[in-house]
Design a protein around this motif. Sequence first.
Motif, PDB file in Angstrom:
ATOM      1  N   GLY A  73      -2.109 -30.700  23.800  1.00  0.00           N
ATOM      2  CA  GLY A  73      -0.824 -30.407  24.406  1.00  0.00           C
ATOM      3  C   GLY A  73      -0.895 -29.447  25.556  1.00  0.00           C
ATOM      4  N   GLY A  74      -2.009 -29.325  26.240  1.00  0.00           N
ATOM      5  CA  GLY A  74      -2.110 -28.412  27.362  1.00  0.00           C
ATOM      6  C   GLY A  74      -2.359 -26.982  26.957  1.00  0.00           C
ATOM      7  N   GLY A  75      -2.448 -26.674  25.639  1.00  0.00           N
ATOM      8  CA  GLY A  75      -2.722 -25.320  25.206  1.00  0.00           C
ATOM      9  C   GLY A  75      -4.159 -24.946  25.467  1.00  0.00           C
ATOM     10  N   ARG A  76      -4.428 -23.651  25.501  1.00  0.00           N
ATOM     11  CA  ARG A  76      -5.782 -23.220  25.838  1.00  0.00           C
ATOM     12  C   ARG A  76      -6.730 -23.431  24.673  1.00  0.00           C
ATOM     13  N   ALA A  77      -7.984 -23.519  25.003  1.00  0.00           N
ATOM     14  CA  ALA A  77      -9.021 -23.697  23.994  1.00  0.00           C
ATOM     15  C   ALA A  77      -9.435 -22.355  23.408  1.00  0.00           C
ATOM     16  N   VAL A  78     -10.063 -22.412  22.242  1.00  0.00           N
ATOM     17  CA  VAL A  78     -10.512 -21.207  21.571  1.00  0.00           C
ATOM     18  C   VAL A  78     -11.644 -20.559  22.365  1.00  0.00           C
ATOM     19  N   THR A  79     -11.712 -19.244  22.311  1.00  0.00           N
ATOM     20  CA  THR A  79     -12.785 -18.490  22.954  1.00  0.00           C
ATOM     21  C   THR A  79     -13.488 -17.630  21.907  1.00  0.00           C
ATOM     22  N   LEU A  80     -14.621 -17.068  22.299  1.00  0.00           N
ATOM     23  CA  LEU A  80     -15.335 -16.172  21.396  1.00  0.00           C
ATOM     24  C   LEU A  80     -14.489 -14.954  21.055  1.00  0.00           C
ATOM     25  N   ASP A  81     -13.724 -14.443  22.028  1.00  0.00           N
ATOM     26  CA  ASP A  81     -12.844 -13.302  21.762  1.00  0.00           C
ATOM     27  C   ASP A  81     -11.827 -13.628  20.681  1.00  0.00           C
ATOM     28  N   ASP A  82     -11.295 -14.855  20.683  1.00  0.00           N
ATOM     29  CA  ASP A  82     -10.341 -15.261  19.646  1.00  0.00           C
ATOM     30  C   ASP A  82     -10.978 -15.191  18.261  1.00  0.00           C
ATOM     31  N   VAL A  83     -12.209 -15.683  18.169  1.00  0.00           N
ATOM     32  CA  VAL A  83     -12.908 -15.669  16.880  1.00  0.00           C
ATOM     33  C   VAL A  83     -13.191 -14.241  16.431  1.00  0.00           C
ATOM     34  N   LEU A  84     -13.646 -13.401  17.358  1.00  0.00           N
ATOM     35  CA  LEU A  84     -13.977 -12.022  17.009  1.00  0.00           C
ATOM     36  C   LEU A  84     -12.731 -11.236  16.597  1.00  0.00           C
ATOM     37  N   MET A  85     -11.639 -11.422  17.322  1.00  0.00           N
ATOM     38  CA  MET A  85     -10.411 -10.701  16.999  1.00  0.00           C
ATOM     39  C   MET A  85      -9.889 -11.084  15.623  1.00  0.00           C
ATOM     40  N   ARG A  86      -9.917 -12.357  15.297  1.00  0.00           N
ATOM     41  CA  ARG A  86      -9.420 -12.797  13.992  1.00  0.00           C
ATOM     42  C   ARG A  86     -10.380 -12.412  12.873  1.00  0.00           C
ATOM     43  N   THR A  87     -11.666 -12.440  13.164  1.00  0.00           N
ATOM     44  CA  THR A  87     -12.628 -11.973  12.162  1.00  0.00           C
ATOM     45  C   THR A  87     -12.415 -10.495  11.870  1.00  0.00           C
ATOM     46  N   GLY A  88     -12.172  -9.707  12.922  1.00  0.00           N
ATOM     47  CA  GLY A  88     -11.877  -8.284  12.729  1.00  0.00           C
ATOM     48  C   GLY A  88     -10.614  -8.067  11.921  1.00  0.00           C
ATOM     49  N   ALA A  89      -9.587  -8.881  12.185  1.00  0.00           N
ATOM     50  CA  ALA A  89      -8.329  -8.750  11.432  1.00  0.00           C
ATOM     51  C   ALA A  89      -8.543  -9.079   9.959  1.00  0.00           C
ATOM     52  N   LEU A  90      -9.320 -10.113   9.682  1.00  0.00           N
ATOM     53  CA  LEU A  90      -9.589 -10.481   8.292  1.00  0.00           C
ATOM     54  C   LEU A  90     -10.416  -9.408   7.592  1.00  0.00           C
ATOM     55  N   PHE A  91     -11.371  -8.824   8.310  1.00  0.00           N
ATOM     56  CA  PHE A  91     -12.141  -7.726   7.728  1.00  0.00           C
ATOM     57  C   PHE A  91     -11.228  -6.533   7.438  1.00  0.00           C
ATOM     58  N   GLY A  92     -10.228  -6.304   8.298  1.00  0.00           N
ATOM     59  CA  GLY A  92      -9.283  -5.223   8.046  1.00  0.00           C
ATOM     60  C   GLY A  92      -8.531  -5.436   6.752  1.00  0.00           C
ATOM     61  N   VAL A  93      -8.049  -6.673   6.523  1.00  0.00           N
ATOM     62  CA  VAL A  93      -7.357  -6.995   5.272  1.00  0.00           C
ATOM     63  C   VAL A  93      -8.290  -6.798   4.087  1.00  0.00           C
ATOM     64  N   LEU A  94      -9.513  -7.304   4.214  1.00  0.00           N
ATOM     65  CA  LEU A  94     -10.491  -7.173   3.127  1.00  0.00           C
ATOM     66  C   LEU A  94     -10.760  -5.704   2.801  1.00  0.00           C
ATOM     67  N   LEU A  95     -10.936  -4.877   3.825  1.00  0.00           N
ATOM     68  CA  LEU A  95     -11.271  -3.468   3.594  1.00  0.00           C
ATOM     69  C   LEU A  95     -10.121  -2.711   2.943  1.00  0.00           C
ATOM     70  N   VAL A  96      -8.884  -3.022   3.332  1.00  0.00           N
ATOM     71  CA  VAL A  96      -7.726  -2.346   2.724  1.00  0.00           C
ATOM     72  C   VAL A  96      -7.658  -2.660   1.233  1.00  0.00           C
ATOM     73  N   VAL A  97      -7.776  -3.935   0.891  1.00  0.00           N
ATOM     74  CA  VAL A  97      -7.729  -4.325  -0.525  1.00  0.00           C
ATOM     75  C   VAL A  97      -8.947  -3.786  -1.267  1.00  0.00           C
ATOM     76  N   ALA A  98     -10.105  -3.810  -0.618  1.00  0.00           N
ATOM     77  CA  ALA A  98     -11.322  -3.288  -1.247  1.00  0.00           C
ATOM     78  C   ALA A  98     -11.199  -1.794  -1.533  1.00  0.00           C
ATOM     79  N   ALA A  99     -10.559  -1.059  -0.620  1.00  0.00           N
ATOM     80  CA  ALA A  99     -10.372   0.380  -0.846  1.00  0.00           C
ATOM     81  C   ALA A  99      -9.492   0.627  -2.074  1.00  0.00           C
ATOM     82  N   VAL A 100      -8.478  -0.205  -2.251  1.00  0.00           N
ATOM     83  CA  VAL A 100      -7.630  -0.090  -3.448  1.00  0.00           C
ATOM     84  C   VAL A 100      -8.455  -0.383  -4.697  1.00  0.00           C
TER      85      VAL A 100
END
Length: 307
Positions: A73-100
């Motif tokens: 649909g004319g949307g942009r393709a995924v980039t390495l930055d997209d993958v890294l940013m989302r991986t960082g966000a998921l690690f943030g969720v994991l670390l918060v729950v892990a700390a609990v």
Amino acid sequence: MSNPILGRVEQDAQRGYAGFRDAGAPAPQQGYGQASPQQGGYQQQGFPQQGYGQPQPGFGQPGPGGGFGGGGGGGRAVTLDDVLMRTGALFGVLLVVAAVGWTLAAVAPAIGSLMMMVGLFGTIGMALFMMFRRKPVGAGLAVVYAAVEGAFVGPISAFYHQNFDTVGGSIFESIVTQAILATLCVFGAMLVLYKTGIITVNQKFRAIMGMALVGYFIFSMINLGYMLFFDGSPFGFGGTGWLGIGISLFGTGLAAMTLAIDFDDISIAIQTGAPVNYAWHLSIGLLITLVWLYLELLRLLARLRSD
């Protein structure tokens, strides 16, 4: 636990990332990895040594409307930055729950143990679900999985800390700190080996790794049952002897080599113009491998520290 997620990236590329493409997106003119009279399977003319991660005809190039062949649909393709940013966000969720979970394991061991078991079986169940579902992983499922995995990682890390660390010891002597640092070092080393071409991911490599991963997953499930119902130790088969250390070394090496496949699959998705939302699927796959590697290193260090 091995990575059940990123193995489908090639198939998704062949299908044009069905489920992520907008309704009006143009279909790719040639599927990823299909042979043509000038091509032999994945090996491209002009790229005889590297069959994966190379631009394909019909992919990764601007299409009608300024989009990308796999972007939809004319949307942009995924980039390495997209993958890294989302991986960082998921690690943030994991670390918060892990700390609990770490805190609960310290102040209320019974609750911490319950949280660990819920996280363990929840992680296994969700991983199997994501492996066999027909759609790639989206944002919601990725965040839930990261939280469930954190519920296991936190208490199990606290358990190793309580049983294998010296009271009052330096933070750098902590088994958890050493496992984290070792995970980062292995990640960096595998990235260098992959980028320099010392490790080449091809069909033979994938086939061998696939058989090894399935075998090790079955062994891990049998070992888990043995630990829970017969042995009672945190190690299972092999204990803390040379056999057990050998098993841990094999598991650690397998997790490390899986990172090379993860890197290659991410490269395929980027170069075939996967849509930006596909970054969640790539990120959760990489998260699984990194946590698996951390847990294998944690067990290896614990075995080495045992009498």
